[in-house]
Scaffold this motif. Structure first.
Motif, PDB file in Angstrom:
ATOM      1  N   GLU A   1       0.826  -1.216   0.000  1.00 17.00           N
ATOM      2  CA  GLU A   1       0.000   0.000   0.000  1.00 17.00           C
ATOM      3  C   GLU A   1       0.859   1.264   0.000  1.00 17.00           C
ATOM      4  N   ALA A   2       1.866   1.296   0.858  1.00 17.04           N
ATOM      5  CA  ALA A   2       2.746   2.473   0.911  1.00 17.04           C
ATOM      6  C   ALA A   2       3.550   2.605  -0.380  1.00 17.04           C
ATOM      7  N   ALA A   3       3.986   1.480  -0.930  1.00 10.79           N
ATOM      8  CA  ALA A   3       4.747   1.517  -2.183  1.00 10.79           C
ATOM      9  C   ALA A   3       3.870   2.048  -3.316  1.00 10.79           C
ATOM     10  N   TYR A   4       2.654   1.567  -3.405  1.00 11.04           N
ATOM     11  CA  TYR A   4       1.767   2.012  -4.476  1.00 11.04           C
ATOM     12  C   TYR A   4       1.498   3.513  -4.367  1.00 11.04           C
ATOM     13  N   ARG A   5       1.296   4.005  -3.146  1.00  8.10           N
ATOM     14  CA  ARG A   5       1.105   5.461  -2.963  1.00  8.10           C
ATOM     15  C   ARG A   5       2.345   6.221  -3.444  1.00  8.10           C
ATOM     16  N   LEU A   6       3.528   5.706  -3.134  1.00  8.89           N
ATOM     17  CA  LEU A   6       4.765   6.345  -3.596  1.00  8.89           C
ATOM     18  C   LEU A   6       4.808   6.354  -5.123  1.00  8.89           C
ATOM     19  N   TRP A   7       4.518   5.227  -5.751  1.00  9.98           N
ATOM     20  CA  TRP A   7       4.565   5.139  -7.212  1.00  9.98           C
ATOM     21  C   TRP A   7       3.563   6.078  -7.859  1.00  9.98           C
ATOM     22  N   GLU A   8       2.360   6.168  -7.294  1.00  8.67           N
ATOM     23  CA  GLU A   8       1.331   7.069  -7.834  1.00  8.67           C
ATOM     24  C   GLU A   8       1.785   8.523  -7.809  1.00  8.67           C
ATOM     25  N   ASN A   9       2.613   8.860  -6.833  1.00  9.89           N
ATOM     26  CA  ASN A   9       3.037  10.251  -6.642  1.00  9.89           C
ATOM     27  C   ASN A   9       4.451  10.512  -7.133  1.00  9.89           C
ATOM     28  N   THR A  10       4.993   9.614  -7.948  1.00  6.53           N
ATOM     29  CA  THR A  10       6.332   9.792  -8.507  1.00  6.53           C
ATOM     30  C   THR A  10       6.200  10.131  -9.985  1.00  6.53           C
ATOM     31  N   ALA A  11       6.622  11.342 -10.354  1.00 13.40           N
ATOM     32  CA  ALA A  11       6.560  11.771 -11.746  1.00 13.40           C
ATOM     33  C   ALA A  11       7.366  10.813 -12.615  1.00 13.40           C
ATOM     34  N   GLY A  12       6.806  10.478 -13.769  1.00 17.49           N
ATOM     35  CA  GLY A  12       7.491   9.611 -14.711  1.00 17.49           C
ATOM     36  C   GLY A  12       7.269   8.126 -14.475  1.00 17.49           C
ATOM     37  N   MET A  13       6.539   7.766 -13.429  1.00 17.30           N
ATOM     38  CA  MET A  13       6.283   6.359 -13.117  1.00 17.30           C
ATOM     39  C   MET A  13       5.064   5.894 -13.894  1.00 17.30           C
ATOM     40  N   GLY A  14       5.192   4.796 -14.599  1.00 12.29           N
ATOM     41  CA  GLY A  14       4.072   4.222 -15.330  1.00 12.29           C
ATOM     42  C   GLY A  14       3.492   3.047 -14.556  1.00 12.29           C
ATOM     43  N   LEU A  15       2.193   3.058 -14.307  1.00 15.96           N
ATOM     44  CA  LEU A  15       1.529   1.982 -13.576  1.00 15.96           C
ATOM     45  C   LEU A  15       0.475   1.334 -14.464  1.00 15.96           C
TER      46      LEU A  15
ATOM     47  N   ILE B   1      10.701   5.554 -19.036  1.00 16.01           N
ATOM     48  CA  ILE B   1       9.840   6.217 -20.014  1.00 16.01           C
ATOM     49  C   ILE B   1      10.643   7.347 -20.651  1.00 16.01           C
ATOM     50  N   GLY B   2      10.608   7.412 -21.977  1.00 15.18           N
ATOM     51  CA  GLY B   2      11.442   8.350 -22.732  1.00 15.18           C
ATOM     52  C   GLY B   2      11.345   9.796 -22.290  1.00 15.18           C
ATOM     53  N   THR B   3      10.183  10.230 -21.830  1.00 14.88           N
ATOM     54  CA  THR B   3       9.994  11.624 -21.418  1.00 14.88           C
ATOM     55  C   THR B   3      10.379  11.870 -19.963  1.00 14.88           C
ATOM     56  N   ASN B   4      10.817  10.829 -19.259  1.00 12.35           N
ATOM     57  CA  ASN B   4      11.181  10.959 -17.844  1.00 12.35           C
ATOM     58  C   ASN B   4      12.626  11.461 -17.738  1.00 12.35           C
ATOM     59  N   SER B   5      12.796  12.766 -17.886  1.00 14.52           N
ATOM     60  CA  SER B   5      14.149  13.339 -17.891  1.00 14.52           C
ATOM     61  C   SER B   5      14.840  13.194 -16.536  1.00 14.52           C
ATOM     62  N   LEU B   6      14.100  13.291 -15.431  1.00 15.43           N
ATOM     63  CA  LEU B   6      14.694  13.120 -14.103  1.00 15.43           C
ATOM     64  C   LEU B   6      15.241  11.693 -13.947  1.00 15.43           C
ATOM     65  N   GLY B   7      14.453  10.718 -14.355  1.00 14.92           N
ATOM     66  CA  GLY B   7      14.889   9.330 -14.281  1.00 14.92           C
ATOM     67  C   GLY B   7      16.090   9.062 -15.165  1.00 14.92           C
ATOM     68  N   ARG B   8      16.052   9.545 -16.391  1.00 17.83           N
ATOM     69  CA  ARG B   8      17.173   9.340 -17.311  1.00 17.83           C
ATOM     70  C   ARG B   8      18.435   9.993 -16.772  1.00 17.83           C
ATOM     71  N   SER B   9      18.302  11.178 -16.208  1.00 18.19           N
ATOM     72  CA  SER B   9      19.450  11.875 -15.624  1.00 18.19           C
ATOM     73  C   SER B   9      20.036  11.087 -14.456  1.00 18.19           C
ATOM     74  N   PHE B  10      19.162  10.564 -13.582  1.00 20.27           N
ATOM     75  CA  PHE B  10      19.643   9.775 -12.439  1.00 20.27           C
ATOM     76  C   PHE B  10      20.437   8.575 -12.917  1.00 20.27           C
ATOM     77  N   TRP B  11      19.873   7.788 -13.832  1.00 21.50           N
ATOM     78  CA  TRP B  11      20.539   6.556 -14.263  1.00 21.50           C
ATOM     79  C   TRP B  11      21.857   6.857 -14.960  1.00 21.50           C
ATOM     80  N   ASN B  12      21.895   7.908 -15.760  1.00 24.69           N
ATOM     81  CA  ASN B  12      23.163   8.305 -16.380  1.00 24.69           C
ATOM     82  C   ASN B  12      24.190   8.712 -15.334  1.00 24.69           C
ATOM     83  N   SER B  13      23.744   9.409 -14.288  1.00 20.14           N
ATOM     84  CA  SER B  13      24.676   9.916 -13.272  1.00 20.14           C
ATOM     85  C   SER B  13      25.267   8.815 -12.406  1.00 20.14           C
ATOM     86  N   VAL B  14      24.597   7.660 -12.333  1.00 16.78           N
ATOM     87  CA  VAL B  14      25.118   6.571 -11.505  1.00 16.78           C
ATOM     88  C   VAL B  14      25.752   5.457 -12.343  1.00 16.78           C
ATOM     89  N   GLY B  15      26.081   5.779 -13.601  1.00 15.91           N
ATOM     90  CA  GLY B  15      26.891   4.876 -14.402  1.00 15.91           C
ATOM     91  C   GLY B  15      26.162   3.880 -15.285  1.00 15.91           C
TER      92      GLY B  15
END
Length: 139
Positions: A12-26, A110-124
């Motif tokens: 339940e807590a995880a799903y609430r987090l996912w619902e409120n995370t920009a760029g997350m596809g459910l 997701i291609g439009t998730n610039s925050l996610g893409r930036s994070f993954w690039n920054s951690v190698g």
């Protein structure tokens, strides 16, 4: 932060987090039943982080098909970002995969998730060109 394996009690807590995370596809694959099945198939690999007050702050769902690992729903609550929680959960997932003999892991952003893409690039992680994802419902 406390880090541990994800259980269905975190759903339940995880799903609430996912619902409120920009760029997350459910989708319907994120129902409690489907997540329980995923966790049972990949015991102890997915990780969560929890604040000192017991609040779920992040998730990293991870599993494998016997050959490659896959990360899904890596998310950290906006108020808990910048503390290394995402990196730590992913490192723990990768260690669990290594323990099972899985030496390569993939993830989809997701291609439009610039925050996610930036994070993954920054951690190698390497963004792959030349791959096209196809999907089809089996039902």
């Amino acid at each position: 932060m406390l880090y541990r394996s994800m259980t269905i009690d975190d759903y339940e807590a995880a799903y609430r987090l996912w619902e409120n995370t920009a760029g997350m596809g459910l989708s319907e694959a994120d129902s409690r039943t489907e997540i329980a099945r995923y966790l049972e198939r990949n015991p102890g690999i997915s990780q969560v982080c929890v604040e000192e007050d017991g609040t779920l702050a992040g998730t990293a769902m991870c599993g494998h098909d016997g050959r490659r690992g896959y990360l899904y729903h890596v998310a950290v609550h906006s108020g808990s970002r910048g503390k290394g929680a995402g990196r730590e959960m992913v490192a723990r997932c990768l260690e669990k995969l290594r323990e099972e003999g899985i030496l390569k892991c993939h993830l989809m952003v997701i291609g439009t998730n610039s925050l996610g893409r930036s994070f993954w690039n920054s951690v190698g992680w390497q963004e792959r060109d030349g791959l096209v994802l196809f999907s089809k419902n089996s039902g």
